[in-house]
Design a protein around this motif. Sequence first.
Motif, PDB file in Angstrom:
ATOM      1  N   LEU A 196      -7.718   3.707   8.057  1.00 54.31           N
ATOM      2  CA  LEU A 196      -8.545   3.619   6.844  1.00 54.31           C
ATOM      3  C   LEU A 196      -9.854   2.879   7.096  1.00 54.31           C
ATOM      4  O   LEU A 196     -10.728   2.839   6.233  1.00 54.31           O
ATOM      5  CB  LEU A 196      -7.782   2.880   5.733  1.00 54.31           C
ATOM      6  CG  LEU A 196      -6.420   3.465   5.333  1.00 54.31           C
ATOM      7  CD1 LEU A 196      -5.722   2.527   4.348  1.00 54.31           C
ATOM      8  CD2 LEU A 196      -6.603   4.846   4.698  1.00 54.31           C
ATOM      9  N   TYR A 197      -9.972   2.252   8.257  1.00 57.39           N
ATOM     10  CA  TYR A 197     -11.125   1.398   8.542  1.00 57.39           C
ATOM     11  C   TYR A 197     -12.017   2.007   9.615  1.00 57.39           C
ATOM     12  O   TYR A 197     -11.523   2.652  10.551  1.00 57.39           O
ATOM     13  CB  TYR A 197     -10.640   0.012   9.012  1.00 57.39           C
ATOM     14  CG  TYR A 197      -9.916  -0.750   7.920  1.00 57.39           C
ATOM     15  CD1 TYR A 197     -10.571  -1.715   7.161  1.00 57.39           C
ATOM     16  CD2 TYR A 197      -8.585  -0.477   7.622  1.00 57.39           C
ATOM     17  CE1 TYR A 197      -9.918  -2.397   6.157  1.00 57.39           C
ATOM     18  CE2 TYR A 197      -7.916  -1.156   6.610  1.00 57.39           C
ATOM     19  CZ  TYR A 197      -8.589  -2.119   5.885  1.00 57.39           C
ATOM     20  OH  TYR A 197      -7.946  -2.792   4.877  1.00 57.39           O
TER      21      TYR A 197
ATOM     22  N   THR B   9      -7.939  -7.889   1.370  1.00 55.96           N
ATOM     23  CA  THR B   9      -6.936  -8.458   2.273  1.00 55.96           C
ATOM     24  C   THR B   9      -7.462  -9.729   2.926  1.00 55.96           C
ATOM     25  O   THR B   9      -6.715 -10.694   3.112  1.00 55.96           O
ATOM     26  CB  THR B   9      -6.555  -7.438   3.363  1.00 55.96           C
ATOM     27  OG1 THR B   9      -6.421  -6.156   2.771  1.00 55.96           O
ATOM     28  CG2 THR B   9      -5.257  -7.830   4.034  1.00 55.96           C
TER      29      THR B   9
ATOM     30  N   LYS C 281      -7.127   3.986  -2.692  1.00 58.14           N
ATOM     31  CA  LYS C 281      -7.155   4.952  -1.593  1.00 58.14           C
ATOM     32  C   LYS C 281      -6.439   4.396  -0.365  1.00 58.14           C
ATOM     33  O   LYS C 281      -6.976   4.409   0.754  1.00 58.14           O
ATOM     34  CB  LYS C 281      -8.597   5.354  -1.279  1.00 58.14           C
ATOM     35  CG  LYS C 281      -9.255   6.049  -2.479  1.00 58.14           C
ATOM     36  CD  LYS C 281     -10.666   6.519  -2.183  1.00 58.14           C
ATOM     37  CE  LYS C 281     -11.233   7.226  -3.415  1.00 58.14           C
ATOM     38  NZ  LYS C 281     -12.607   7.685  -3.234  1.00 58.14           N
ATOM     39  N   ASP C 282      -5.273   3.873  -0.590  1.00 57.85           N
ATOM     40  CA  ASP C 282      -4.359   3.336   0.429  1.00 57.85           C
ATOM     41  C   ASP C 282      -4.743   1.950   0.959  1.00 57.85           C
ATOM     42  O   ASP C 282      -3.962   1.345   1.695  1.00 57.85           O
ATOM     43  CB  ASP C 282      -4.153   4.305   1.602  1.00 57.85           C
ATOM     44  CG  ASP C 282      -3.254   5.462   1.233  1.00 57.85           C
ATOM     45  OD1 ASP C 282      -2.525   5.352   0.235  1.00 57.85           O
ATOM     46  OD2 ASP C 282      -3.275   6.479   1.940  1.00 57.85           O
ATOM     47  N   LYS C 283      -5.921   1.450   0.621  1.00 50.57           N
ATOM     48  CA  LYS C 283      -6.243   0.076   1.007  1.00 50.57           C
ATOM     49  C   LYS C 283      -5.590  -0.894   0.012  1.00 50.57           C
ATOM     50  O   LYS C 283      -5.408  -0.571  -1.167  1.00 50.57           O
ATOM     51  CB  LYS C 283      -7.753  -0.147   1.046  1.00 50.57           C
ATOM     52  CG  LYS C 283      -8.402   0.407   2.309  1.00 50.57           C
ATOM     53  CD  LYS C 283      -9.825  -0.110   2.474  1.00 50.57           C
ATOM     54  CE  LYS C 283     -10.456   0.441   3.759  1.00 50.57           C
ATOM     55  NZ  LYS C 283     -11.870   0.064   3.901  1.00 50.57           N
ATOM     56  N   VAL C 284      -5.259  -2.064   0.527  1.00 53.45           N
ATOM     57  CA  VAL C 284      -4.622  -3.101  -0.286  1.00 53.45           C
ATOM     58  C   VAL C 284      -5.620  -3.613  -1.321  1.00 53.45           C
ATOM     59  O   VAL C 284      -6.799  -3.784  -1.009  1.00 53.45           O
ATOM     60  CB  VAL C 284      -4.193  -4.256   0.637  1.00 53.45           C
ATOM     61  CG1 VAL C 284      -3.700  -5.455  -0.158  1.00 53.45           C
ATOM     62  CG2 VAL C 284      -3.132  -3.772   1.627  1.00 53.45           C
TER      63      VAL C 284
ATOM     64  N   LEU D 266      -2.358   0.946   8.715  1.00 52.34           N
ATOM     65  CA  LEU D 266      -3.530   1.135   7.844  1.00 52.34           C
ATOM     66  C   LEU D 266      -4.840   1.199   8.640  1.00 52.34           C
ATOM     67  O   LEU D 266      -5.913   1.348   8.056  1.00 52.34           O
ATOM     68  CB  LEU D 266      -3.607  -0.002   6.806  1.00 52.34           C
ATOM     69  CG  LEU D 266      -2.385  -0.160   5.897  1.00 52.34           C
ATOM     70  CD1 LEU D 266      -2.594  -1.307   4.913  1.00 52.34           C
ATOM     71  CD2 LEU D 266      -2.077   1.124   5.130  1.00 52.34           C
TER      72      LEU D 266
ATOM     73  N   SER E  90       0.861  -1.195   0.000  1.00 48.64           N
ATOM     74  CA  SER E  90       0.000   0.000   0.000  1.00 48.64           C
ATOM     75  C   SER E  90       0.890   1.236   0.000  1.00 48.64           C
ATOM     76  O   SER E  90       1.904   1.264   0.706  1.00 48.64           O
ATOM     77  CB  SER E  90      -0.890   0.009   1.247  1.00 48.64           C
ATOM     78  OG  SER E  90      -1.273   1.344   1.558  1.00 48.64           O
TER      79      SER E  90
END
Lengths: 253, 253
Positions: free
Chosen positions: B30-31, B193, A163-166, B27, A24
């Motif tokens: 992002l969640y 993921t 948007k930066d998520k894998v 990360l 990412s």
Amino acid sequence: MDSLDKIKIDIYYCGMIQVEVVISPALLSLYEVKGKVVVVVDVLRATSTICTAIHEGAEAVIAVETIESAMDYRSGNYLLAAERNGYKVDGFDMGNSPFECQHGKVTNKTIVLTTTNGTKCIEAAVKAGANHVLAGSFLNLEATAQWLSQCTEPILILCAGWKDKVNLEDTLYAGALVAKLRQMAELSIDCDTALMAEQLYNQSQNNLIGVLKHSSHYKRLSHLSHEEDMIFCMQNSVFQEVVGLVENQMKKM
Amino acid sequence: MDSLDKIKIDIYYCGMIQVEVVISPALLSLYEVKGKVVVVVDVLRATSTICTAIHEGAEAVIAVETIESAMDYRSGNYLLAAERNGYKVDGFDMGNSPFECQHGKVTNKTIVLTTTNGTKCIEAAVKAGANHVLAGSFLNLEATAQWLSQCTEPILILCAGWKDKVNLEDTLYAGALVAKLRQMAELSIDCDTALMAEQLYNQSQNNLIGVLKHSSHYKRLSHLSHEEDMIFCMQNSVFQEVVGLVENQMKKM
């Protein structure tokens, strides 16, 4: 002799290529970038579109981060291309589909391109001090691997994600590139992400489209009727051109 | 009715459990975390050690982020445990090995634990507003999955990694938990993921130690002679206790 020269000499003598995968863009700051070759990957669709444009005879693609930066080129002799959230931005000549690069539309032109994920990564790699920045895609996988197998710098594969998520497709490409490089050279991998990506690709390589149909990005693009783009972008090694930054423009290397 | 209640009702009616995997603590932002159950995973070794301590009769484990915070408990009746970069910190009662929890050493005790990666994630999940925070390990995989399959909140599996870099063993655990949950309930997965972790686990489950021998963390811990710890931590579902935060202390749920 600075430390980079030392690394180069070490690699030359041991004959192994060091490969890492950044899964990412939000993790890029954890990696040493200076002196490395960075392969930026946004399979769906920025880097696939860039490679298609060069294959179709475009002079260059100038990747910029913002819509405002792209509009600064409006007065020149450029094709302006912009995509946000899967959609072509109003007022631009093109969006972000490889099909828009066909039938002579881009031949001998220079395209200015800004996209949701991929073009930002190209700028980030430059700012972080990469020696070279390539655009990675399944379309020119073999040619890119061949080029990389001849270079002495360590390799960093930078997945653009969403948007930066894998995301799955960029990770699969990273794995495909690691697997292809392994056929051409001895690799030194001290990066769990690279091992995971390679394993995922090896397991999925005969059914890439089938695996991708479960991914979040596939669902997102399917809603936007970009399914043909995805099938196009997953073609393996159909282009011979290696594409990378030459004086800040994406060109045939 | 706020949006969280709405989500809960949606999940109740459709009978599907929403599962996401955060592959690196970097990360997490992002969640959406509020209203979810977060399963923190640091297989080698923090969350495995926490689960072992509870299994061996410890009253509780208080996970703290810094060595300084752990030392604040010095005057009380606690076992103080600290690890940095794989080593026990000087002046503490214990490091971060599950073997240090055996032979009655922790029975009826409360342990204050700080580690390089895992304990920070527990604090991060709390700060981000998780409804519940569990400690995930292969040792109590089945019991944890059983507990999760009965709850109505969406599930977020948070991999501790190594200093924000992705690691193989935590990703494999995330995949194992997704695969186990899939045997118990219908899952709703819109997270690449999670799909990737599940696929990696399914492919590796019969040879986890063999696969892990290529990982960066295995090499790191092998140098520190922690190989037995790793073999211990990869045992599947040998404990029945579900471990999670109760009034800010890790306890049997």
